[in-house]
Design an enzyme around this catalytic site. Sequence first.
Site, mmCIF file in Angstrom:
data_model
loop_
_atom_site.group_PDB
_atom_site.id
_atom_site.type_symbol
_atom_site.label_atom_id
_atom_site.label_comp_id
_atom_site.label_asym_id
_atom_site.label_seq_id
_atom_site.Cartn_x
_atom_site.Cartn_y
_atom_site.Cartn_z
ATOM 1 N N HIS A 123 22.227 50.940 5.175
ATOM 2 C CA HIS A 123 23.376 51.490 4.467
ATOM 3 C C HIS A 123 22.906 51.983 3.100
ATOM 4 O O HIS A 123 21.739 51.806 2.718
ATOM 5 C CB HIS A 123 24.482 50.450 4.313
ATOM 6 C CG HIS A 123 25.270 50.238 5.574
ATOM 7 N ND1 HIS A 123 26.077 51.213 6.120
ATOM 8 C CD2 HIS A 123 25.368 49.165 6.407
ATOM 9 C CE1 HIS A 123 26.638 50.755 7.223
ATOM 10 N NE2 HIS A 123 26.221 49.504 7.422
ATOM 11 N N ASP A 153 24.606 57.837 -0.280
ATOM 12 C CA ASP A 153 25.362 58.516 0.769
ATOM 13 C C ASP A 153 25.780 59.929 0.381
ATOM 14 O O ASP A 153 25.552 60.884 1.122
ATOM 15 C CB ASP A 153 26.627 57.723 1.112
ATOM 16 C CG ASP A 153 26.338 56.530 2.003
ATOM 17 O OD1 ASP A 153 25.210 56.425 2.517
ATOM 18 O OD2 ASP A 153 27.243 55.693 2.181
#
Length: 376
Positions: A123, A153
């Site tokens: 992540h 991200d």
Amino acid sequence: MSGPLDGFRIIELSGIGPGPYAGQIFADMGADVIAVHRPGFVLPSVNERGKRSIVVDIRTAEGAEIVRELCTSADALIEGLRPGVTERLGVGPEDCQALNPKLVYGRMTGWGQTGPWARMAGHDINYISITGALEAVGRKGEAPFPPLNLVGDYGGGTMFLAAGVLAALLKAQKSGKGDIVDAAIIDGTSSMMGIVYSLHALGQWCEDRQSNLLDGAMPYYRCYETQDKKYMAVGCIEPQFFALMLELLEIDPDEFGAQNNPKLWPAQHQTLETLFKTKTRDEWANIFNGTDACVTPVLTYLEAPQHPQNKARGGLQEHQGRIHPGPAPQFSHAQQEIDYDLAIPGGDTRDVLSEAGLSAEKIEALISDKIVVARG
């Protein structure tokens, strides 16, 4: 007026995070973005705005065939699955570009398509941990803290995917040949770390947190608590802006001392900490409003839509009880009205399949067999 991507069609194999956000950006720019959702719950995210949705079980041969068929009339496809998954499903770049050589195939991953960690889970916090970005954020002597998922991200991921796809679309327009865009969050984040490497080479950055220009070490580049337990952001790097800050704070510059003398920084920190606690955040905001002192209020995400500058730019809009960020960037001669309605998963299945040439009978058979889902 139409958006700059008006006339372009982009297929999005939907997932979470940076891929759907890239799809939202393309939709905001006027592209016809067809989100291929998988059966099951779909988070009603702002990222779904302005798109059309088709629900397809691409794990089936019939579902994969539908995706390949959609690619024949598309300009680009974007996906965020682990390396090798789309190939296994029959919708990888070779499968799709064989039918449409001009197709741009955008791939969004954390680790990239190659390397020893390519197929490993991760992540945002994991991706930025190996780029040096995470270690640089936080207080000295404490654990680093994650800067939301904006750096990895959306910064290192979405923005580099979008830039790569747009560049490949330009190339395809000239050459007639598509490309495969390998957008890895670690690559994009490392690219954004260029300023740190540049300053390090000049002897102006070190590995210790809170020891550098932009990490809270300097009295003139950090946040200060106010009387009401809120904060003001101080960023007066240039000497003229620093001087103006002192003037508006009614601080004698001779008593405060030179801006860039490290020996004076502890006392200067203390002086500013004490002073900012004498007024509320909004009182200080009024004092610095419209000046070049580079001192601004720290707002919450719920306060941000009401700030006059954000309101003037249309940066945050409320639609059906949900706050939407406005379009970015803005264009002078090619900007359509943004469609703030969220795609309904499967809401466009029949229309999209009909446009792809499937008969009504075939579409109903696919629905009956649960290969696709149609709503509405």
